[in-house]
Design an enzyme around this catalytic site. Structure first.
Site, PDB file in Angstrom:
ATOM      1  N   HIS A 167     -29.344 -13.863  -6.379  1.00 27.26           N
ATOM      2  CA  HIS A 167     -29.890 -12.964  -5.336  1.00 27.26           C
ATOM      3  C   HIS A 167     -29.133 -12.604  -4.256  1.00 27.26           C
ATOM      4  O   HIS A 167     -28.317 -13.745  -3.805  1.00 27.26           O
ATOM      5  CB  HIS A 167     -31.190 -13.699  -4.832  1.00 27.26           C
ATOM      6  CG  HIS A 167     -31.829 -13.011  -3.963  1.00 27.26           C
ATOM      7  ND1 HIS A 167     -32.714 -11.842  -3.924  1.00 27.26           N
ATOM      8  CD2 HIS A 167     -31.858 -13.248  -2.403  1.00 27.26           C
ATOM      9  CE1 HIS A 167     -33.181 -11.396  -2.934  1.00 27.26           C
ATOM     10  NE2 HIS A 167     -32.522 -12.210  -1.925  1.00 27.26           N
ATOM     11  N   LYS A 193     -14.968   8.327 -17.340  1.00 27.97           N
ATOM     12  CA  LYS A 193     -15.212   7.313 -16.255  1.00 27.97           C
ATOM     13  C   LYS A 193     -14.428   7.311 -15.225  1.00 27.97           C
ATOM     14  O   LYS A 193     -14.854   7.128 -13.918  1.00 27.97           O
ATOM     15  CB  LYS A 193     -15.382   5.996 -16.877  1.00 27.97           C
ATOM     16  CG  LYS A 193     -16.886   5.664 -17.464  1.00 27.97           C
ATOM     17  CD  LYS A 193     -17.176   5.874 -18.465  1.00 27.97           C
ATOM     18  CE  LYS A 193     -17.979   7.382 -18.699  1.00 27.97           C
ATOM     19  NZ  LYS A 193     -18.331   7.868 -20.083  1.00 27.97           N
TER      20      LYS A 193
HETATM   21  P1  NAI Z   1     -25.421  14.019 -28.436  1.00 25.98           P
HETATM   22  O1  NAI Z   1     -25.851  13.739 -29.990  1.00 25.98           O
HETATM   23  O2  NAI Z   1     -25.531  12.910 -27.664  1.00 25.98           O
HETATM   24  O3  NAI Z   1     -26.004  15.235 -27.941  1.00 25.98           O
HETATM   25  C1  NAI Z   1     -26.256  16.585 -28.496  1.00 25.98           C
HETATM   26  C2  NAI Z   1     -27.263  17.162 -27.811  1.00 25.98           C
HETATM   27  O4  NAI Z   1     -26.735  18.830 -28.377  1.00 25.98           O
HETATM   28  C3  NAI Z   1     -28.604  16.980 -28.462  1.00 25.98           C
HETATM   29  O5  NAI Z   1     -29.427  16.775 -27.131  1.00 25.98           O
HETATM   30  C4  NAI Z   1     -28.940  18.070 -29.162  1.00 25.98           C
HETATM   31  O6  NAI Z   1     -30.311  18.362 -29.263  1.00 25.98           O
HETATM   32  C5  NAI Z   1     -28.160  19.383 -28.594  1.00 25.98           C
HETATM   33  N1  NAI Z   1     -27.872  20.481 -29.292  1.00 25.98           N
HETATM   34  C6  NAI Z   1     -27.445  20.519 -30.986  1.00 25.98           C
HETATM   35  N2  NAI Z   1     -27.096  21.434 -31.237  1.00 25.98           N
HETATM   36  C7  NAI Z   1     -27.641  22.595 -30.481  1.00 25.98           C
HETATM   37  C8  NAI Z   1     -27.414  23.838 -30.082  1.00 25.98           C
HETATM   38  N3  NAI Z   1     -27.070  24.693 -31.231  1.00 25.98           N
HETATM   39  N4  NAI Z   1     -27.890  24.245 -28.958  1.00 25.98           N
HETATM   40  C9  NAI Z   1     -28.092  23.500 -27.954  1.00 25.98           C
HETATM   41  N5  NAI Z   1     -28.212  22.165 -27.936  1.00 25.98           N
HETATM   42  C10 NAI Z   1     -27.962  21.622 -28.936  1.00 25.98           C
HETATM   43  O7  NAI Z   1     -23.875  14.482 -28.859  1.00 25.98           O
HETATM   44  P2  NAI Z   1     -22.664  14.373 -27.676  1.00 25.98           P
HETATM   45  O8  NAI Z   1     -23.183  14.535 -26.251  1.00 25.98           O
HETATM   46  O9  NAI Z   1     -21.812  15.558 -28.273  1.00 25.98           O
HETATM   47  O10 NAI Z   1     -21.942  12.912 -28.013  1.00 25.98           O
HETATM   48  C11 NAI Z   1     -21.227  12.717 -29.031  1.00 25.98           C
HETATM   49  C12 NAI Z   1     -21.158  11.266 -29.434  1.00 25.98           C
HETATM   50  O11 NAI Z   1     -20.279  10.535 -28.415  1.00 25.98           O
HETATM   51  C13 NAI Z   1     -22.706  10.584 -29.241  1.00 25.98           C
HETATM   52  O12 NAI Z   1     -22.687   9.976 -30.356  1.00 25.98           O
HETATM   53  C14 NAI Z   1     -22.519   9.493 -28.055  1.00 25.98           C
HETATM   54  O13 NAI Z   1     -23.139   8.528 -28.392  1.00 25.98           O
HETATM   55  C15 NAI Z   1     -21.081   9.488 -28.017  1.00 25.98           C
HETATM   56  N6  NAI Z   1     -20.765   9.462 -26.532  1.00 25.98           N
HETATM   57  C16 NAI Z   1     -21.029   8.259 -25.989  1.00 25.98           C
HETATM   58  C17 NAI Z   1     -20.953   8.128 -24.537  1.00 25.98           C
HETATM   59  C18 NAI Z   1     -21.576   6.941 -23.838  1.00 25.98           C
HETATM   60  O14 NAI Z   1     -21.823   6.139 -24.387  1.00 25.98           O
HETATM   61  N7  NAI Z   1     -21.398   6.887 -22.365  1.00 25.98           N
HETATM   62  C19 NAI Z   1     -20.308   9.217 -23.672  1.00 25.98           C
HETATM   63  C20 NAI Z   1     -19.933  10.319 -24.403  1.00 25.98           C
HETATM   64  C21 NAI Z   1     -20.284  10.413 -25.930  1.00 25.98           C
END
Ligand code: NAI
Length: 459
Positions: free
Chosen positions: A444, A48
């Site tokens: 508002h 952030k």
């Molecule tokens: P994610 O689960 O959000 O996204 C992973 C993505 O990778 C999915 O869209 C999936 O379809 C794709 N994917 C999986 N295998 C793949 C492959 N072999 N080739 C291409 N695409 C593939 O996981 P992410 O972004 O790594 O985040 C991990 C965790 O951290 C999540 O649970 C998330 O909620 C949390 N997080 C939350 C944030 C927030 O609340 N702002 C910020 C960063 C992380």
């Protein structure tokens, strides 16, 4: 003898320690790296901070939209990174101070569970044994890195959320594998600073669980900013600095990057701290593989006195979920009846524009067979949004039960929806109807009024 031993000092562990300490429990907290965990050190807070620098730079570049001219805006990447480090240091210091205030004993070492006896649960760290009546496991998660062929050979071209934050130079070209939350936040940051970003995602949309319409709007916004999206594309291997993938027609394609970010999800940390010595039951996915510690709604495991909270449970991997789960565990240890509810957990993606949602999406309501209605309005119905978001687009969508109009979900795109989604969390948590929401006085002019305005469009 301690009342509560906590393994892991992230937002699950340190918040639980703070609450337990404040309630007078004798608490010991083990953290082998840095207090604050992934969230504070290599997740929520550093990203952030970086994203805010990118936002400021973007304001400078687009000032003319507001009649303000900044000649030749530029940035110094190393100073952006330095500021991020300073913010992290300050907040880690804040957590340390909170532990001190709660009289929590912090042990900066690797903890190993030794077992459970008649006295309590024994945890060992640096040769010393700590016996506690209760144990809370908050060991978090780490980036899942699939064994793509050629990945190891690619060396430090490959980065996860951890290494990418430590870069001292901005990559000219970045390939992001996985268009989820982590992937999109880094795509947003680096593309704003001029990096050529390509996102390779295996699903037909970015940010899978997000509302379809909002996901498409965000994708289009970033396409306009120069990010290239390869959807329905399967990564088949890495060749040095090149990601090899199959497009939806099965054609083999290649995309090169100075860095390749692997952001395809995270996996719970279940090993290396003696969990097996307790016989704690694990939650299994449909394929029979363990994905986290199995807990009930009081965050209890199958072993009396042993609780788990946060990413180690393997679902809802969010800092605010972890903190709430930690609080629920502490309340139950204190003998207060408390249960974790997951129907009003907000999710935010800190792109620019931001995305925020809470509760059911339309797709989820449909899949669950819920009889629902959707009301929606463009963000442009909010005067404040128009005043502050020149050429900006946005939407507010509310999902309600068809009969009683109880609020089931709220999903938004447009700044600063990360701040106003809390109003929707309250509406869902307190089971408000749209008609009750209509009676609430919103200040508002604020963008938050869009929620109330949308509620009046119900037919
Ligand atoms: P994610 O689960 O959000 O996204 C992973 C993505 O990778 C999915 O869209 C999936 O379809 C794709 N994917 C999986 N295998 C793949 C492959 N072999 N080739 C291409 N695409 C593939 O996981 P992410 O972004 O790594 O985040 C991990 C965790 O951290 C999540 O649970 C998330 O909620 C949390 N997080 C939350 C944030 C927030 O609340 N702002 C910020 C960063 C992380």
């Amino acid at each position: 003898m301690y009342d509560l031993a906590i393994i892991g000092g992230g937002p699950g562990g340190y918040v639980a320690a703070e609450r337990a300490g404040a309630a007078g429990l004798k608490v010991v907290l083990f953290e082998r790296k840095s207090l604050g965990g992934v969230c504070l050190n290599e997740g929520c807070i550093p990203t952030k901070t970086l994203l805010y620098s990118a936002k400021v730079y973007n304001y400078a570049k687009t000032g003319d939209h507001y009649g303000v001219y900044v000649s030749d805006p530029s940035f110094k990447y190393e100073e952006i990174v330095e500021r991020k480090n300073k913010v992290v240091k300050k907040l880690v210091g804040g957590v340390k101070a909170a532990m001190k205030a709660g009289k929590v004993e912090v042990v900066a070492a690797n903890a190993t569970i030794k077992g459970r006896g008649s006295e309590g649960i024994t945890v060992e760290a640096e040769g010393r044994e700590y016996v506690s009546r209760n144990l809370l496991i908050c060991t978090g998660s780490e980036a899942a890195v699939p064994p793509f062929p050629g990945l190891k050979e690619a060396g430090d071209v490959i980065v996860t959320n951890r290494e990418i934050l430590a870069l001292t130079e901005r990559p000219e070209e970045l390939v992001v594998i996985g268009g989820g939350v982590i992937g999109m936040e880094f795509a947003a940051f680096f593309s704003t600073l001029g990096t050529k970003v390509t996102v390779v995602e295996m699903l037909p949309k970015i940010l899978g669980p997000l509302d379809d319409e909002i996901s498409e709007m965000l994708q289009k916004t970033y396409e306009k900013k120069g990010v290239q999206f390869c959807l329905r594309c399967k990564v088949t291997g890495i060749e040095g600095d090149t990601v090899v993938y199959e497009d939806p027609e099965g054609k083999v394609c290649r995309v090169k990057g100075d860095k390749i970010l692997v952001s395809v999800g995270r996996r719970a940390n279940l090993q290396g701290f003696g969990l097996e010595s307790l016989g704690v039951e694990l939650a299994l996915n449909p394929a029979g593989r363990p994905y986290g510690i199995k807990v009930d709604e009081k965050m209890r495991t199958n072993i009396p006195g042993v609780y788990a909270a946060g990413d180690v449970t393997g679902f809802s991997m969010l800092a605010h979920t972890a903190s709430s789960e930690g609080e629920v565990a502490v309340n139950n240890i204190l003998g207060r009846d408390d249960r974790m509810r997951y129907n009003a957990i907000p999710g935010v993606v800190y792109t620019n524009p931001e995305v925020a949602g809470v509760g059911l999406t339309e797709a989820e309501a449909k899949a669950k067979g819920v009889d629902y209605k959707v009301v929606k309005l463009p963000m442009a119905y909010s005067g404040r949004f128009v005043a502050e978001n020149e050429r900006g687009e946005g939407i507010c969508k509310v999902i309600v039960g068809a009969k009683y109009h109880e609020v089931l979900g709220v999903h938004m795109l447009g700044n600063p929806c990360s701040e106003i989604i809390s109003a929707a969390c309250v509406a869902i948590e307190t089971e408000m109807t749209l008609e009750q929401l209509q009676e609430v006085v919103f200040p508002h002019p604020t963008v938050s009024e869009i929620i109330k305005e949308t509620s009046f469009t119900i037919k």
